[in-house]
Scaffold this active site. Structure first.
Site, PDB file in Angstrom:
ATOM      1  N   HIS A 107      -0.909  30.935 -22.445  1.00 45.29           N
ATOM      2  CA  HIS A 107      -0.137  30.184 -23.437  1.00 45.29           C
ATOM      3  C   HIS A 107      -1.055  29.248 -24.200  1.00 45.29           C
ATOM      4  CE1 HIS A 107      -0.071  28.077 -19.574  1.00 45.29           C
ATOM      5  NE2 HIS A 107      -0.089  26.945 -20.247  1.00 45.29           N
ATOM      6  N   HIS A 123      -0.922  25.652 -26.326  1.00 47.67           N
ATOM      7  CA  HIS A 123      -0.141  24.436 -26.577  1.00 47.67           C
ATOM      8  C   HIS A 123      -0.324  24.046 -28.042  1.00 47.67           C
ATOM      9  CE1 HIS A 123       0.227  23.160 -22.229  1.00 47.67           C
ATOM     10  NE2 HIS A 123      -0.838  23.946 -22.130  1.00 47.67           N
TER      11      HIS A 123
END
Ligand code: DGP
Length: 145
Positions: free
Chosen positions: A107, A109
């Site tokens: 992922h 951010h």
């Protein structure tokens, strides 16, 4: 957790992708899902995760899938900028527990930053108010192009 390990299909983001856990979605297509971080370091903290791939981190991501995924990361970062007009945006990503990674599905951010407002500690503190996240997500959704 080490940098190199088998993908655990019971990680929180895999469960979110399977619809087993709720999330406040800001964008979704066949390549990526973007949603609000429930432990936001700044207001508008958004996560973008790849779909259809078992990548624990950036190093695991098949190179041929990276371009489409990074295009989605940029799309969401641009929407965050249009929606929230921050002074700056941090786009960051951690690989391995020692580097700060706590959820082992790749992922990025997206952290809006504003003058005079400090960033909270990573992956800690109180869970955000979901109604507040929904309100921010709604602005970001409307700014997706
Ligand atoms: P990292 O430490 O880079 O692996 O970041 C994981 C982020 O995920 C961290 O900022 C907190 C957030 N997070 C943890 N659990 C959940 C969850 O159940 N839902 C959402 N939306 N975010 C989560």
């Amino acid at each position: 957790m080490t940098l190199h390990a088998p993908y655990d299909s019971d990680n929180i983001f895999a469960k979110i992708l399977r619809g087993e856990l709720p999330n406040v979605t800001v964008y979704e297509d066949d390549v990526a899902l973007a949603f609000m971080d429930v432990f936001p370091q700044t207001s508008g903290h958004t996560l973008v995760i790849p779909k259809g791939v078992e990548a624990r981190n950036f190093l695991d991501m098949p190179p041929e899938r990276l371009g489409d995924y990074m295009e989605r990361v940029q799309k969401v970062a641009n929407a965050v900028e249009r929606a929230l007009s921050p002074d700056g945006i941090v786009v960051t990503q951690f690989n391995g527990a020692i580097a700060g990674q706590t959820v082992f599905h790749l992922h990025f951010h997206i952290l809006p930053r504003n003058e005079g407002i400090s960033q909270k500690a990573h992956a800690s503190g109180e869970m955000a108010d979901i109604a507040e996240l929904e309100s921010i997500a709604n602005k970001i959704r409307q700014a997706i192009r």
